[in-house]
Design a protein around this motif. Sequence first.
Motif, PDB file in Angstrom:
ATOM      1  N   ARG A  82      44.772  18.024  33.417  1.00  0.00           N
ATOM      2  CA  ARG A  82      45.390  18.330  32.160  1.00  0.00           C
ATOM      3  C   ARG A  82      46.873  18.191  32.326  1.00  0.00           C
ATOM      4  N   TYR A  83      47.228  17.501  33.422  1.00  0.00           N
ATOM      5  CA  TYR A  83      48.528  17.414  33.725  1.00  0.00           C
ATOM      6  C   TYR A  83      49.387  18.415  34.256  1.00  0.00           C
ATOM      7  N   PHE A  84      48.667  19.413  34.898  1.00  0.00           N
ATOM      8  CA  PHE A  84      49.290  20.439  35.816  1.00  0.00           C
ATOM      9  C   PHE A  84      49.550  19.808  37.059  1.00  0.00           C
ATOM     10  N   GLU A  85      50.576  19.982  37.672  1.00  0.00           N
ATOM     11  CA  GLU A  85      50.976  19.253  38.798  1.00  0.00           C
ATOM     12  C   GLU A  85      50.360  20.022  39.954  1.00  0.00           C
ATOM     13  N   GLY A  86      49.921  19.195  41.037  1.00  0.00           N
ATOM     14  CA  GLY A  86      49.238  19.984  42.211  1.00  0.00           C
ATOM     15  C   GLY A  86      49.399  18.930  43.639  1.00  0.00           C
ATOM     16  N   VAL A 314      40.808  13.923  26.412  1.00  0.00           N
ATOM     17  CA  VAL A 314      41.474  14.045  27.690  1.00  0.00           C
ATOM     18  C   VAL A 314      42.482  15.427  27.486  1.00  0.00           C
ATOM     19  N   ALA A 315      42.881  15.976  28.519  1.00  0.00           N
ATOM     20  CA  ALA A 315      43.824  16.950  28.641  1.00  0.00           C
ATOM     21  C   ALA A 315      43.908  17.963  27.337  1.00  0.00           C
ATOM     22  N   LEU A 316      42.916  18.401  26.966  1.00  0.00           N
ATOM     23  CA  LEU A 316      42.712  19.417  25.808  1.00  0.00           C
ATOM     24  C   LEU A 316      43.348  20.793  26.068  1.00  0.00           C
ATOM     25  N   THR A 317      44.044  21.338  25.063  1.00  0.00           N
ATOM     26  CA  THR A 317      44.727  22.526  25.342  1.00  0.00           C
ATOM     27  C   THR A 317      43.330  23.595  25.602  1.00  0.00           C
ATOM     28  N   ASP A 318      43.944  24.887  25.981  1.00  0.00           N
ATOM     29  CA  ASP A 318      42.756  25.977  25.971  1.00  0.00           C
ATOM     30  C   ASP A 318      42.037  26.224  24.764  1.00  0.00           C
ATOM     31  N   ASN A 451      47.602  18.373  25.886  1.00  0.00           N
ATOM     32  CA  ASN A 451      47.965  19.722  26.610  1.00  0.00           C
ATOM     33  C   ASN A 451      49.274  19.233  27.286  1.00  0.00           C
ATOM     34  N   PRO A 452      50.295  20.135  27.132  1.00  0.00           N
ATOM     35  CA  PRO A 452      51.619  19.395  27.939  1.00  0.00           C
ATOM     36  C   PRO A 452      51.705  19.624  29.243  1.00  0.00           C
ATOM     37  N   GLY A 457      53.387  16.637  28.226  1.00  0.00           N
ATOM     38  CA  GLY A 457      52.435  15.659  27.744  1.00  0.00           C
ATOM     39  C   GLY A 457      52.406  14.450  27.984  1.00  0.00           C
ATOM     40  N   GLU A 458      52.912  13.927  29.035  1.00  0.00           N
ATOM     41  CA  GLU A 458      53.035  12.504  29.604  1.00  0.00           C
ATOM     42  C   GLU A 458      51.880  12.227  30.688  1.00  0.00           C
TER      43      GLU A 458
END
Length: 499
Positions: A82-86, A314-318, A451-452, A457-458
């Motif tokens: 969901r595009y959260f960095e790790g 993909v990458a849906l919001t909560d 989801n940003p 959101g990229e």
Amino acid sequence: MKTCFLTKLIYIGVIAGVISSCTKDFERINTPPTSVTAVDPGLLFSRILRDGTFQESGEVPNNKFGSWIQHWAGGPVVPVSRYFEGPENLIWSQHYVLLRNIIQIREELAGLENEPAGRSKLAIASIYEVYLYQRLTDLFGDIPFSEVTRSHTEINRTPKFDPQEAIYPALIDRLNAALASLTVGDQSYGSSDFFYDGDIDKWKKFGNSLKLRLGMRIRYANPELAQQTVEEAMGSDYGLLASNEDNAAIPTFNDAQAENQNPILRQSITGSSDLRYLANTLIDQLKAYDDPRLPLLAEPVTINGNQVYQGIGVALTDDQLSQLIRANYSTPNTDTWFSRTFPPIPSYAMTYSDICFYKAEAALLGWGATEADAHAFFIEGVKAAFAVPPYNLSAIPADYEAGVLGFAGLTSEQKMEKIAIQKWIHLFGRNMEAFAEWRRTGYPRLTPGPNPGSTNGEIPRRGIYSAEEAELNSANYAAAVSRLSDGDSFLSRVWWDKN
């Protein structure tokens, strides 16, 4: 054959206890107990091939990179989907363990570099080393390369990160040297070679096909070297993968330990039930094409009394995730990919289809072939893609070939788009390669999920370095990060990523 393979896997498990370890304790990696004085290079090589191939697929890669390129839906259990960095700690350490295992093969065969007993074994190990380094640099960009430890007992904790634009020419040179050393009649790895059972001629094809891939990957970053490399590979007497019989693949077993099952099957048995769903982009593309692979790839669901195929965004919001009814969405087909009774599906490292698609692209450019050759190469690639398990389709439907695969009236770029989309479909389950090719070609045109995340959101363009590098190799890590356009983030692009 099955008994032999399973016996080999038992030995691999024993060797694994000797040669792998936690990456934080560098001195222990590949340092065997004092009671072990030598390790069979064949057993090392078996494990390297198996683990190196399996690591590209399965639950986590599918729902990281596979979600970014919209084959798999991902979900909250894997935040990077969901595009959260790790940081990519595991993938980073896995690759360097395999690379150090190749160093150990060199140590075991030291002194045999010019002898039939070691020459081709070392060359084959070097070819696969190039394969691993390409995958690693493609994912991260600049990586430790020239100063990586050359002994499994003397660990360099602080290697510099080489620029990717320097790594690629070095990989091509290393591959050329390895190919020149392959000698039919030399001792090889025999049954320890899960790809080719010790067939040196097939390793020539694989190595030269890898050279073709290296050249095409840098097409937009270094056109001159790309063209030279591609044309050399296209015209080489080493040959290229010439049929599905030449596919580089690891056999799998449905009734063995989970670690020896196809990683996609293993995902269905041991993985999270929330991470088994396909992305709407893949399903919708196959539906738009009326692609005969769809019912063999995806599981139908019943909606209002009708059987349909439906993927999750993909990458849906909560909020969107909270409203999902997963029973309304397709997983991989439970009679093929997710079946223990379907004949075991090999896990692929490189295929004839891959090479046909590269040849078609090269022909469009006039690199080693003419534009008139492009369509024939393209059709051959799709035929081969249809024929591999679990699809096992012997022919392309006439209307599919004429419509979906037709080149009539198209520009070269439109033809390239068709080639790239077919490759994207074919690379299902080979997530790192699919991610690399999507970034390189720009096709298919993917719309990010809503989801940003950390990217506004990229869709991510690279993996983030292992956190251990920032901790243990801070100066060289900082130098590498300073060369990235957006720091050590999802949005920085590797050198060859121009589309």
